[in-house]
Design a protein around this motif. Sequence first.
Motif, PDB file in Angstrom:
ATOM      1  N   MET A 167     -13.550   1.448  14.360  1.00 56.84           N
ATOM      2  CA  MET A 167     -14.304   0.755  13.318  1.00 56.84           C
ATOM      3  C   MET A 167     -14.255  -0.762  13.534  1.00 56.84           C
ATOM      4  O   MET A 167     -15.272  -1.457  13.434  1.00 56.84           O
ATOM      5  CB  MET A 167     -13.723   1.119  11.948  1.00 56.84           C
ATOM      6  N   LYS A 168     -13.072  -1.277  13.848  1.00 55.32           N
ATOM      7  CA  LYS A 168     -12.923  -2.712  14.106  1.00 55.32           C
ATOM      8  C   LYS A 168     -13.782  -3.153  15.292  1.00 55.32           C
ATOM      9  O   LYS A 168     -14.423  -4.203  15.247  1.00 55.32           O
ATOM     10  CB  LYS A 168     -11.453  -3.057  14.356  1.00 55.32           C
ATOM     11  N   SER A 221      -5.341   5.832  13.167  1.00 56.09           N
ATOM     12  CA  SER A 221      -5.242   4.527  13.842  1.00 56.09           C
ATOM     13  C   SER A 221      -6.356   4.360  14.863  1.00 56.09           C
ATOM     14  O   SER A 221      -6.947   3.282  14.976  1.00 56.09           O
ATOM     15  CB  SER A 221      -3.881   4.392  14.528  1.00 56.09           C
ATOM     16  N   GLU A 222      -6.646   5.410  15.596  1.00 57.07           N
ATOM     17  CA  GLU A 222      -7.732   5.347  16.587  1.00 57.07           C
ATOM     18  C   GLU A 222      -9.081   5.134  15.905  1.00 57.07           C
ATOM     19  O   GLU A 222      -9.912   4.351  16.367  1.00 57.07           O
ATOM     20  CB  GLU A 222      -7.731   6.610  17.433  1.00 57.07           C
ATOM     21  N   GLU A 223      -9.290   5.829  14.776  1.00 55.85           N
ATOM     22  CA  GLU A 223     -10.540   5.673  14.025  1.00 55.85           C
ATOM     23  C   GLU A 223     -10.669   4.252  13.467  1.00 55.85           C
ATOM     24  O   GLU A 223     -11.751   3.659  13.497  1.00 55.85           O
ATOM     25  CB  GLU A 223     -10.578   6.708  12.896  1.00 55.85           C
ATOM     26  N   THR A 238      -1.573  -3.888  17.886  1.00 50.93           N
ATOM     27  CA  THR A 238      -2.737  -3.135  17.423  1.00 50.93           C
ATOM     28  C   THR A 238      -2.272  -1.943  16.592  1.00 50.93           C
ATOM     29  O   THR A 238      -1.087  -1.602  16.579  1.00 50.93           O
ATOM     30  CB  THR A 238      -3.572  -2.608  18.607  1.00 50.93           C
ATOM     31  N   ASP A 239      -3.210  -1.288  15.961  1.00 47.70           N
ATOM     32  CA  ASP A 239      -2.891  -0.120  15.135  1.00 47.70           C
ATOM     33  C   ASP A 239      -2.230   0.987  15.945  1.00 47.70           C
ATOM     34  O   ASP A 239      -1.243   1.565  15.514  1.00 47.70           O
ATOM     35  CB  ASP A 239      -4.169   0.416  14.472  1.00 47.70           C
ATOM     36  N   VAL A 240      -2.758   1.274  17.143  1.00 50.16           N
ATOM     37  CA  VAL A 240      -2.193   2.375  17.930  1.00 50.16           C
ATOM     38  C   VAL A 240      -0.849   2.018  18.541  1.00 50.16           C
ATOM     39  O   VAL A 240      -0.072   2.901  18.882  1.00 50.16           O
ATOM     40  CB  VAL A 240      -3.165   2.906  19.009  1.00 50.16           C
ATOM     41  N   LYS A 294     -15.508   2.876   5.328  1.00 51.11           N
ATOM     42  CA  LYS A 294     -15.369   4.311   5.522  1.00 51.11           C
ATOM     43  C   LYS A 294     -14.006   4.774   5.045  1.00 51.11           C
ATOM     44  O   LYS A 294     -13.085   3.976   4.905  1.00 51.11           O
ATOM     45  CB  LYS A 294     -15.611   4.705   6.975  1.00 51.11           C
ATOM     46  N   LYS A 295     -13.897   6.071   4.822  1.00 54.91           N
ATOM     47  CA  LYS A 295     -12.628   6.682   4.450  1.00 54.91           C
ATOM     48  C   LYS A 295     -11.928   7.112   5.732  1.00 54.91           C
ATOM     49  O   LYS A 295     -12.540   7.743   6.598  1.00 54.91           O
ATOM     50  CB  LYS A 295     -12.869   7.892   3.549  1.00 54.91           C
ATOM     51  N   ILE A 296     -10.643   6.735   5.851  1.00 53.11           N
ATOM     52  CA  ILE A 296      -9.846   7.098   7.029  1.00 53.11           C
ATOM     53  C   ILE A 296      -8.538   7.704   6.551  1.00 53.11           C
ATOM     54  O   ILE A 296      -7.899   7.182   5.639  1.00 53.11           O
ATOM     55  CB  ILE A 296      -9.564   5.861   7.922  1.00 53.11           C
ATOM     56  N   VAL A 297      -8.130   8.801   7.183  1.00 52.72           N
ATOM     57  CA  VAL A 297      -6.888   9.476   6.834  1.00 52.72           C
ATOM     58  C   VAL A 297      -5.841   9.161   7.897  1.00 52.72           C
ATOM     59  O   VAL A 297      -6.090   9.311   9.091  1.00 52.72           O
ATOM     60  CB  VAL A 297      -7.091  11.003   6.711  1.00 52.72           C
ATOM     61  N   PHE A 298      -4.669   8.707   7.434  1.00 53.79           N
ATOM     62  CA  PHE A 298      -3.544   8.382   8.311  1.00 53.79           C
ATOM     63  C   PHE A 298      -2.397   9.338   8.026  1.00 53.79           C
ATOM     64  O   PHE A 298      -2.173   9.722   6.878  1.00 53.79           O
ATOM     65  CB  PHE A 298      -3.054   6.951   8.062  1.00 53.79           C
TER      66      PHE A 298
END
Length: 185
Positions: free
Chosen positions: A125-126, A119-121, A109-111, A138-142
């Motif tokens: 969303m998923k 990653s949590e955001e 997973t992302d996290v 959506k816009k997500i900042v990593f």
Amino acid sequence: MEHKKRTWLGRMRKVKGLSQDEVAKLVHIDRSYYSKIENGLRAPSEKLAEDLADLLGFHYSVFGMEKSPFFFALRHSKVVLAHFDLNLRYTWLFNPHADFDPVLAVGRTDVEMEKGSGSEELMQMKKEVISRRQTMSKKIVFTLSDGDAAYDVTCHPLFNARGVLIGGSTAAIRLQVCAFPKVHS
């Protein structure tokens, strides 16, 4: 034509705890034929691609991507494409940031790959896309090794050939932040 080993397919097989022989038996083909598919020497028929995808938990369209002219156009772009299963684990990842190995991402997973609010955001969303069965953007900042990176992410529910929800797909583009000089009047 260039033959590229399908390391992602071998990783999916291993994540499921199956040998090449077991996969071949379950989809009713010879082990040597399956080995050629995994090694990129043969392409499966559409029916076999669907059977392999159902067995190993990914979307069969991944095989078609290999032949697509978009594959070559997107390979060095700022676009990241991915498929994930109902447990939010990647089943395929194309063109990720240099911090991520697309083969090692499969089954994770992302996290598990990067801890952070981005990653949590993305995982949230998923989850929403799967539960609502609707596309979201959506816009997500990593936070990445080269600094914070904003991505415009679109997430879509993913159905197999029989119409069963199997996870989702994402398309993300890294946004360019432009600083404009102030104009003095």
